[in-house]
Design a protein around this motif. Structure first.
Motif, PDB file in Angstrom:
ATOM      1  N   VAL A  74       0.974  -1.186   0.015  1.00  0.00           N
ATOM      2  CA  VAL A  74      -0.193  -0.127  -0.065  1.00  0.00           C
ATOM      3  C   VAL A  74       0.923   1.331   0.039  1.00  0.00           C
ATOM      4  N   GLU A  75       0.536   2.128  -1.034  1.00  0.00           N
ATOM      5  CA  GLU A  75       1.573   3.342  -1.015  1.00  0.00           C
ATOM      6  C   GLU A  75       0.490   4.407  -0.925  1.00  0.00           C
ATOM      7  N   ASN A  76       0.270   5.217  -0.126  1.00  0.00           N
ATOM      8  CA  ASN A  76      -0.924   6.132   0.415  1.00  0.00           C
ATOM      9  C   ASN A  76      -0.324   7.664  -0.121  1.00  0.00           C
ATOM     10  N   HIS A  77      -0.763   8.009  -1.270  1.00  0.00           N
ATOM     11  CA  HIS A  77      -0.513   9.445  -1.680  1.00  0.00           C
ATOM     12  C   HIS A  77      -1.786  10.405  -1.400  1.00  0.00           C
ATOM     13  N   ALA A  78      -2.871  10.064  -0.418  1.00  0.00           N
ATOM     14  CA  ALA A  78      -3.840  10.743  -0.233  1.00  0.00           C
ATOM     15  C   ALA A  78      -3.505  11.848   0.579  1.00  0.00           C
ATOM     16  N   VAL A  79      -3.744  13.092   0.450  1.00  0.00           N
ATOM     17  CA  VAL A  79      -3.603  14.377   1.173  1.00  0.00           C
ATOM     18  C   VAL A  79      -4.693  15.267   1.934  1.00  0.00           C
ATOM     19  N   ASN A  80      -4.602  15.543   3.154  1.00  0.00           N
ATOM     20  CA  ASN A  80      -5.589  16.353   3.618  1.00  0.00           C
ATOM     21  C   ASN A  80      -5.868  17.313   2.851  1.00  0.00           C
ATOM     22  N   GLY A  81      -7.469  17.840   2.720  1.00  0.00           N
ATOM     23  CA  GLY A  81      -8.063  18.885   2.108  1.00  0.00           C
ATOM     24  C   GLY A  81      -8.171  18.878   0.578  1.00  0.00           C
ATOM     25  N   ARG A  82      -7.719  17.936   0.056  1.00  0.00           N
ATOM     26  CA  ARG A  82      -7.607  17.765  -1.588  1.00  0.00           C
ATOM     27  C   ARG A  82      -8.656  17.430  -2.050  1.00  0.00           C
ATOM     28  N   SER A  83      -9.161  17.903  -3.258  1.00  0.00           N
ATOM     29  CA  SER A  83     -10.257  17.420  -4.003  1.00  0.00           C
ATOM     30  C   SER A  83      -9.672  16.695  -5.289  1.00  0.00           C
ATOM     31  N   SER A  84     -10.488  16.214  -6.168  1.00  0.00           N
ATOM     32  CA  SER A  84     -10.087  15.626  -7.673  1.00  0.00           C
ATOM     33  C   SER A  84      -9.200  16.732  -7.949  1.00  0.00           C
ATOM     34  N   LYS A  85      -9.726  17.775  -8.107  1.00  0.00           N
ATOM     35  CA  LYS A  85      -9.386  19.111  -9.018  1.00  0.00           C
ATOM     36  C   LYS A  85      -7.975  19.489  -8.392  1.00  0.00           C
ATOM     37  N   SER A  86      -7.954  19.771  -7.175  1.00  0.00           N
ATOM     38  CA  SER A  86      -6.589  20.217  -6.507  1.00  0.00           C
ATOM     39  C   SER A  86      -5.276  18.989  -6.543  1.00  0.00           C
ATOM     40  N   PHE A  87      -5.744  17.893  -6.587  1.00  0.00           N
ATOM     41  CA  PHE A  87      -4.827  16.753  -6.589  1.00  0.00           C
ATOM     42  C   PHE A  87      -4.316  16.526  -7.999  1.00  0.00           C
ATOM     43  N   ILE A  88      -4.947  17.098  -8.937  1.00  0.00           N
ATOM     44  CA  ILE A  88      -4.496  16.946 -10.332  1.00  0.00           C
ATOM     45  C   ILE A  88      -3.610  18.409 -10.462  1.00  0.00           C
ATOM     46  N   ASN A  89      -4.181  19.335 -10.078  1.00  0.00           N
ATOM     47  CA  ASN A  89      -3.811  20.710 -10.513  1.00  0.00           C
ATOM     48  C   ASN A  89      -1.984  20.976  -9.512  1.00  0.00           C
ATOM     49  N   GLU A  90      -2.071  20.352  -8.665  1.00  0.00           N
ATOM     50  CA  GLU A  90      -0.947  20.501  -7.853  1.00  0.00           C
ATOM     51  C   GLU A  90       0.042  19.592  -8.184  1.00  0.00           C
ATOM     52  N   GLY A  91      -0.140  18.763  -9.253  1.00  0.00           N
ATOM     53  CA  GLY A  91       0.842  17.575  -9.770  1.00  0.00           C
ATOM     54  C   GLY A  91       1.005  16.607  -9.165  1.00  0.00           C
ATOM     55  N   ARG A  92      -0.051  16.038  -7.999  1.00  0.00           N
ATOM     56  CA  ARG A  92       0.178  14.850  -7.204  1.00  0.00           C
ATOM     57  C   ARG A  92      -0.250  13.593  -7.964  1.00  0.00           C
ATOM     58  N   TRP A  93      -1.087  13.679  -8.873  1.00  0.00           N
ATOM     59  CA  TRP A  93      -1.437  12.808  -9.690  1.00  0.00           C
ATOM     60  C   TRP A  93      -0.632  12.475 -10.596  1.00  0.00           C
ATOM     61  N   GLN A  94       0.373  13.472 -11.204  1.00  0.00           N
ATOM     62  CA  GLN A  94       1.304  12.907 -12.199  1.00  0.00           C
ATOM     63  C   GLN A  94       2.369  11.988 -11.742  1.00  0.00           C
ATOM     64  N   LYS A  95       2.733  12.530 -10.322  1.00  0.00           N
ATOM     65  CA  LYS A  95       3.520  11.814  -9.599  1.00  0.00           C
ATOM     66  C   LYS A  95       3.377  10.185  -9.318  1.00  0.00           C
ATOM     67  N   VAL A  96       1.929  10.077  -9.248  1.00  0.00           N
ATOM     68  CA  VAL A  96       1.523   8.617  -9.134  1.00  0.00           C
ATOM     69  C   VAL A  96       1.535   7.829 -10.408  1.00  0.00           C
ATOM     70  N   VAL A  97       1.147   8.622 -11.482  1.00  0.00           N
ATOM     71  CA  VAL A  97       0.998   8.035 -12.862  1.00  0.00           C
ATOM     72  C   VAL A  97       2.471   7.669 -13.416  1.00  0.00           C
ATOM     73  N   GLU A  98       3.313   8.412 -12.901  1.00  0.00           N
ATOM     74  CA  GLU A  98       4.844   8.106 -13.422  1.00  0.00           C
ATOM     75  C   GLU A  98       5.166   6.851 -12.555  1.00  0.00           C
ATOM     76  N   ARG A  99       4.798   6.371 -11.414  1.00  0.00           N
ATOM     77  CA  ARG A  99       5.028   5.151 -10.896  1.00  0.00           C
ATOM     78  C   ARG A  99       4.084   3.950 -11.020  1.00  0.00           C
ATOM     79  N   ILE A 100       3.091   4.218 -11.638  1.00  0.00           N
ATOM     80  CA  ILE A 100       2.187   3.092 -11.910  1.00  0.00           C
ATOM     81  C   ILE A 100       2.935   1.705 -12.789  1.00  0.00           C
ATOM     82  N   GLN A 101       2.847   0.643 -12.526  1.00  0.00           N
ATOM     83  CA  GLN A 101       3.376  -0.385 -13.322  1.00  0.00           C
ATOM     84  C   GLN A 101       2.264  -1.545 -13.521  1.00  0.00           C
ATOM     85  N   PRO A 102       2.354  -1.948 -14.686  1.00  0.00           N
ATOM     86  CA  PRO A 102       1.203  -2.931 -15.176  1.00  0.00           C
ATOM     87  C   PRO A 102       0.898  -4.033 -13.924  1.00  0.00           C
ATOM     88  N   GLY A 103      -0.283  -4.263 -13.601  1.00  0.00           N
ATOM     89  CA  GLY A 103      -0.817  -4.915 -12.838  1.00  0.00           C
ATOM     90  C   GLY A 103      -1.079  -4.290 -11.075  1.00  0.00           C
TER      91      GLY A 103
END
Length: 346
Positions: A74-103
């Motif tokens: 389990v790798e938890n990237h959730a952050v206090n106070g974030r919405s789907s919008k701010s999670f994307i706009n702050e670049g947090r989602w991109q950091k997760v995408v870069e780490r995803i491996q098949p499966g």
């Protein structure tokens, strides 16, 4: 002679093929057993929390590792106070995408802060909220990952008239509740999320993705406990009830240690029900002990003290680190499970 040599050649070929087959099977088994990552993206109800100064607040994602074996990381990237919008706009989602491996899995749970009026967080169900959820699903799949959509967990709201709340994060600044407000609570848990609960379900149906109704699961939990006992899930304390919060707190959104583990166990089971590949990774130990705050307790002694005297054997899983073997009191039956390189001190 030619037949003899042909037979020898054939046997050598079969033998070589056998070796290749065995190696292939072993490689496939190793590949199958390789741990996969479960990325968590969401808000404060899911996020990891600091453990300094005796802080008892936990997100359910912080406790989730306790309910999966070591085949799931389990790798938890959730952050206090974030919405789907701010999670994307702050670049947090991109950091997760870069780490995803098949499966790998990506657990997606937003809503609490998408509801809020602030422009940097607000989205609308049916349009912008749904669009962000689609983005998470699409980009997870582009990397070979498996998206799991969830709707928001409930707030503990037994008020028929929903209290005005423009920011759940401000609840950490509240103090023990006045007696007048206590009398206004009823026995029925009322929804506070409205149409934001529908978007994850609708997007999952549209995208043929896994959907877990976390709201229904946590609603059932809180309603079954009732008005008083449900407070034990949350950062809800009277003055002088909790040493780390001497003035008390009235926070019906965020979980304490007990609440986070209760919810994590339920949602782990729900995910395994929807995703068969996860079923073999579910663990159901009684208590977890971890020095980093992901467990029910920080020390073995605390855990043992909580174990009742009984004929039933209780399991305590110990997470990474060195542990001193305890003396188990007479009348208590305890089995210890060592995880993530945990070991006994010599």
């Amino acid at each position: 002679m030619n037949n003899k040599y042909s037979l020898c050649a054939l046997l050598k070929h079969v033998s070589a093929c056998g070796v290749i087959l065995v190696v292939a099977v072993l490689l496939m088994a190793a590949k199958k057993e390789k741990p996969v990552t479960m990325f968590m993206i969401g808000d404060s109800t899911m996020a990891n929390k600091p453990i300094t100064n005796g802080n008892k607040e936990r997100g359910w994602g912080m406790a989730l590792q306790c309910y999966f074996d070591e085949g799931i990381i389990v790798e938890n990237h959730a952050v206090n106070g974030r919405s789907s919008k701010s999670f994307i706009n702050e670049g947090r989602w991109q950091k997760v995408v870069e780490r995803i491996q098949p499966g790998d899995y990506v657990v997606i749970q937003f809503g609490h802060n998408d509801e809020k009026p602030k422009a940097d967080r607000h989205t609308d169900p049916g349009t912008t909220f749904d669009a962000n959820l689609r983005k998470f699903v699409r980009e997870t799949r582009e990397k070979g990952g498996i998206p799991i959509l969830m709707n928001a967990v409930v707030r503990r709201n037994f008020f028929k008239r929903i209290p005005v709340n423009d920011d759940d994060e401000k609840l950490r600044n509240t103090v023990g509740p006045p007696s007048k407000e206590l009398k206004e609570e009823g026995d029925t848990l009322y929804d506070t999320h409205g149409a934001y609960l529908l978007s994850p379900r609708n997007v999952a149906r549209e995208q043929n993705a896994v959907f877990v109704d976390a709201n229904a699961i946590t609603h059932q939990l809180e309603q079954s406990l009732g008005r008083e006992a449900s407070k034990k899930l949350h950062m809800w304390f009277l003055p002088n009830e909790e040493p780390s919060i001497p003035k008390g707190r009235q926070d019906n959104t965020h979980y304490n240690i007990y609440g986070a583990h209760k919810v994590a166990r339920l949602l782990a089971d729900a995910m395994a029900e929807k995703v068969p590949a996860l079923r073999s990774h579910i663990v159901d130990y009684d208590y977890s002990v971890a020095k980093d705050g992901v467990g029910d307790f920080f020390t073995i002694d605390e855990a043992i003290a909580s174990v009742p005297q009984s004929k039933k054997k209780i399991t305590l899983q110990l997470f990474k680190g060195e542990w001193t073997k305890p003396v188990v009191p007479k009348g208590k039956k305890i089995a210890f499970v060592l995880r993530e390189g945990a070991k006994w001190k010599e």
